[in-house]
Design a protein around this motif. Structure first.
Motif, PDB file in Angstrom:
ATOM      1  N   THR A  98       6.045 -32.918  33.789  1.00  0.00           N
ATOM      2  CA  THR A  98       6.084 -31.339  34.731  1.00  0.00           C
ATOM      3  C   THR A  98       4.488 -32.186  35.555  1.00  0.00           C
ATOM      4  OG1 THR A  98       6.264 -30.111  33.150  1.00  0.00           O
ATOM      5  CG2 THR A  98       4.953 -29.260  34.885  1.00  0.00           C
ATOM      6  N   VAL A  99       5.600 -32.460  37.167  1.00  0.00           N
ATOM      7  CA  VAL A  99       4.500 -33.394  37.920  1.00  0.00           C
ATOM      8  C   VAL A  99       3.824 -32.128  38.949  1.00  0.00           C
ATOM      9  CG1 VAL A  99       4.663 -35.324  39.413  1.00  0.00           C
ATOM     10  CG2 VAL A  99       5.891 -34.967  37.579  1.00  0.00           C
ATOM     11  N   SER A 100       2.959 -32.398  38.870  1.00  0.00           N
ATOM     12  CA  SER A 100       2.148 -32.031  39.756  1.00  0.00           C
ATOM     13  C   SER A 100       1.989 -32.602  40.665  1.00  0.00           C
ATOM     14  CB  SER A 100       0.261 -31.268  39.398  1.00  0.00           C
ATOM     15  OG  SER A 100       0.968 -30.051  38.347  1.00  0.00           O
ATOM     16  N   VAL A 101       1.725 -32.049  42.240  1.00  0.00           N
ATOM     17  CA  VAL A 101       1.723 -33.071  44.345  1.00  0.00           C
ATOM     18  C   VAL A 101       0.597 -31.795  44.294  1.00  0.00           C
ATOM     19  CG1 VAL A 101       2.432 -33.604  45.920  1.00  0.00           C
ATOM     20  CG2 VAL A 101       3.688 -33.942  43.546  1.00  0.00           C
ATOM     21  N   ASP A 102      -0.963 -32.879  45.110  1.00  0.00           N
ATOM     22  CA  ASP A 102      -1.769 -32.433  45.281  1.00  0.00           C
ATOM     23  C   ASP A 102      -2.141 -34.292  46.529  1.00  0.00           C
ATOM     24  OD1 ASP A 102      -2.861 -30.533  47.474  1.00  0.00           O
ATOM     25  OD2 ASP A 102      -4.122 -29.633  45.381  1.00  0.00           O
ATOM     26  N   VAL A 199      10.358 -30.745  35.977  1.00  0.00           N
ATOM     27  CA  VAL A 199       9.576 -30.099  37.086  1.00  0.00           C
ATOM     28  C   VAL A 199       8.455 -30.472  37.960  1.00  0.00           C
ATOM     29  CG1 VAL A 199       8.160 -28.150  36.942  1.00  0.00           C
ATOM     30  CG2 VAL A 199       9.872 -28.362  34.940  1.00  0.00           C
ATOM     31  N   VAL A 200       8.469 -30.048  39.974  1.00  0.00           N
ATOM     32  CA  VAL A 200       7.406 -30.742  40.310  1.00  0.00           C
ATOM     33  C   VAL A 200       6.717 -29.351  40.757  1.00  0.00           C
ATOM     34  CG1 VAL A 200       6.961 -31.455  42.642  1.00  0.00           C
ATOM     35  CG2 VAL A 200       8.568 -32.443  41.464  1.00  0.00           C
ATOM     36  N   ILE A 201       5.445 -29.307  40.537  1.00  0.00           N
ATOM     37  CA  ILE A 201       4.426 -28.302  40.914  1.00  0.00           C
ATOM     38  C   ILE A 201       3.492 -28.852  41.728  1.00  0.00           C
ATOM     39  CG2 ILE A 201       2.772 -26.398  39.882  1.00  0.00           C
ATOM     40  CD1 ILE A 201       4.032 -27.583  37.461  1.00  0.00           C
ATOM     41  N   PRO A 202       3.989 -28.225  43.595  1.00  0.00           N
ATOM     42  CA  PRO A 202       3.152 -28.705  44.638  1.00  0.00           C
ATOM     43  C   PRO A 202       2.364 -27.280  44.964  1.00  0.00           C
ATOM     44  CG  PRO A 202       5.337 -29.391  44.637  1.00  0.00           C
ATOM     45  CD  PRO A 202       5.356 -28.320  44.077  1.00  0.00           C
ATOM     46  N   ASP A 203       1.345 -27.082  45.716  1.00  0.00           N
ATOM     47  CA  ASP A 203       0.755 -26.030  46.074  1.00  0.00           C
ATOM     48  C   ASP A 203       1.329 -25.545  47.336  1.00  0.00           C
ATOM     49  OD1 ASP A 203      -0.671 -27.496  48.185  1.00  0.00           O
ATOM     50  OD2 ASP A 203      -2.451 -26.742  47.697  1.00  0.00           O
ATOM     51  N   LYS A 204       1.112 -24.375  48.183  1.00  0.00           N
ATOM     52  CA  LYS A 204       1.552 -23.787  49.234  1.00  0.00           C
ATOM     53  C   LYS A 204       1.484 -24.594  50.401  1.00  0.00           C
ATOM     54  CE  LYS A 204       0.534 -19.110  48.830  1.00  0.00           C
ATOM     55  NZ  LYS A 204      -1.093 -18.329  48.966  1.00  0.00           N
ATOM     56  N   ALA A 205       1.186 -26.224  50.640  1.00  0.00           N
ATOM     57  CA  ALA A 205       0.962 -26.320  52.009  1.00  0.00           C
ATOM     58  C   ALA A 205       2.477 -27.335  51.717  1.00  0.00           C
ATOM     59  CB  ALA A 205       0.111 -27.975  51.783  1.00  0.00           C
ATOM     60  N   TYR A 206       2.679 -27.714  50.242  1.00  0.00           N
ATOM     61  CA  TYR A 206       4.446 -28.345  50.055  1.00  0.00           C
ATOM     62  C   TYR A 206       5.581 -27.630  50.646  1.00  0.00           C
ATOM     63  CZ  TYR A 206       1.485 -32.088  48.712  1.00  0.00           C
ATOM     64  OH  TYR A 206       0.550 -33.093  49.257  1.00  0.00           O
ATOM     65  N   SER A 207       5.417 -25.697  51.100  1.00  0.00           N
ATOM     66  CA  SER A 207       6.581 -25.060  51.175  1.00  0.00           C
ATOM     67  C   SER A 207       7.213 -25.058  52.284  1.00  0.00           C
ATOM     68  CB  SER A 207       5.417 -23.260  50.997  1.00  0.00           C
ATOM     69  OG  SER A 207       6.343 -22.488  51.039  1.00  0.00           O
ATOM     70  N   TYR A 252       3.156 -22.370  37.368  1.00  0.00           N
ATOM     71  CA  TYR A 252       2.182 -22.655  38.514  1.00  0.00           C
ATOM     72  C   TYR A 252       0.152 -23.213  37.957  1.00  0.00           C
ATOM     73  CZ  TYR A 252       0.099 -23.135  42.720  1.00  0.00           C
ATOM     74  OH  TYR A 252      -0.301 -23.359  44.407  1.00  0.00           O
ATOM     75  N   LYS A 253       0.417 -22.166  36.657  1.00  0.00           N
ATOM     76  CA  LYS A 253      -0.671 -22.709  36.230  1.00  0.00           C
ATOM     77  C   LYS A 253      -1.487 -23.998  35.561  1.00  0.00           C
ATOM     78  CE  LYS A 253      -1.722 -17.636  35.049  1.00  0.00           C
ATOM     79  NZ  LYS A 253      -2.029 -17.021  34.165  1.00  0.00           N
ATOM     80  N   ASP A 254      -0.263 -24.459  35.624  1.00  0.00           N
ATOM     81  CA  ASP A 254      -0.965 -25.980  35.488  1.00  0.00           C
ATOM     82  C   ASP A 254      -0.785 -26.902  35.757  1.00  0.00           C
ATOM     83  OD1 ASP A 254      -0.033 -24.849  32.463  1.00  0.00           O
ATOM     84  OD2 ASP A 254       2.275 -25.720  32.376  1.00  0.00           O
ATOM     85  N   ARG A 255      -0.463 -26.388  37.549  1.00  0.00           N
ATOM     86  CA  ARG A 255      -1.053 -27.560  38.388  1.00  0.00           C
ATOM     87  C   ARG A 255      -2.640 -27.978  38.756  1.00  0.00           C
ATOM     88  NH1 ARG A 255      -1.945 -28.300  43.846  1.00  0.00           N
ATOM     89  NH2 ARG A 255      -3.655 -26.532  43.179  1.00  0.00           N
TER      90      ARG A 255
END
Length: 307
Positions: A98-102, A199-207, A252-255
């Motif tokens: 479950t990958v988070s990107v920032d 799963v990939v979990i970025p923030d709003k900047a990647y929307s 999304y809380k796991d981001r």
């Protein structure tokens, strides 16, 4: 903890994991100076942020410490060490896909500017003016002045899987494909490297539609919140605006693991503030700091003196 090890140095357990991966002789057939001694000297510099020539004598000549760091950056040894520990954990089934990107910003010290173009390794310096808008060497000028941006993809435990360095004025979404393309964990034995998270979990900047479409095409679940302006535009268009993108608020809380990863990396002063003139050297420092995070044992830091 090894009682003979000083604060900020590799513990015995961490050393045992990387020692078999290190070369026995240099490119000219001569034995290297003690690897553990020199690597501890290399670690001293990003931890303190001090100039290389101010390194303690117990690590050997400062020229040896710097040249080892620079040579292993050039030949990719630091990246290979990071890749080896990632493979080991993935084989053991401990990597959480479950990958988070920032990204995060690092302010450059005044000594980080002024690198001459002829000193740049050909084709190996991110942020080159020919490819990226900025001042070169991954230094970008924006309203806040010169900055460098580090982009990370972290697994579900908050350990870095991919590292990309760009000028600070580069938009996060434009680097997303590069970050995902850098993410690759080799298999033990035959087989292609794993490049696709669950799963990939970025923030709003990647929307963006392009990012969502790309992830959907690769069979990767995207958990990206919709920006307020995008939502307002969709609602304004009515039925023509389409349905809202799927979004799992709980997942999304796991981001926050990527935010915690940045906090741990920036405990090293030469990561929080960029002192390196070359972006490739700063990226090597990030890879080395990431390696330290991967070497940790549960409940213990791989550097002595902290737990």
């Amino acid at each position: 903890m090894d009682l003979a090890v000083r604060r900020g140095e590799l513990t015995g357990t961490a050393w045992e994991r990387i020692a078999p991966l290190l070369p026995g002789v240099d490119g000219r057939g001569r034995l290297w100076r003690n690897h553990r001694q020199v690597i501890n000297g290399v670690l001293w510099r990003p931890r303190t942020g001090a100039p290389w020539r101010d390194g303690p004598e117990r690590y050997g000549p400062w020229q040896t410490v710097y040249e080892r760091f620079a040579r292993w950056e050039t030949d990719g040894t630091w990246a290979k060490l990071l890749g080896h520990v990632q493979v080991r954990d993935d084989t053991a089934g401990t990597v959480k896909w479950t990958v988070s990107v920032d990204s995060t910003i690092a302010r450059p010290h005044r000594h980080a500017a002024g690198a001459r173009k002829e000193r740049t390794p050909a084709g190996d310096e991110p942020g080159d003016p020919a490819r990226t808008v900025g001042t070169g060497h991954a230094l970008g000028r924006s309203r806040g002045g010169l900055t460098t941006k580090a982009h990370l993809a972290c697994d579900g435990r908050g350990l870095p899987l991919a590292v990309v360095v760009t000028p600070g004025n580069v938009n996060d979404s434009t680097v997303f494909d590069t970050v995902m393309g850098t993410l690759r964990v080799r298999r033990v034995g035959a087989g292609r490297p794993r490049r696709r998270p669950d799963v990939v979990i970025p923030d709003k900047a990647y929307s963006s539609r392009a990012i969502r479409r790309a992830l959907r095409g690769r069979g990767i679940r995207a958990v990206i919140p919709e920006r307020a302006d995008q939502k307002a535009n969709r609602v304004r268009r009515g039925q023509a605006g389409g349905r809202p993108p799927a979004f799992d608020r709980e997942l999304y809380k796991d981001r926050n693991v990527v935010e915690r990863c940045f906090a741990r990396l920036k405990q090293l002063r030469a990561i929080a503030t960029r002192f390196d003139k070359l972006a490739s050297r700063y990226k090597a420092g990030l890879q080395l700091a990431s390696l330290i995070l991967w070497l940790r044992e549960p409940g213990q830091d791989p550097l002595s003196g902290r737990s």
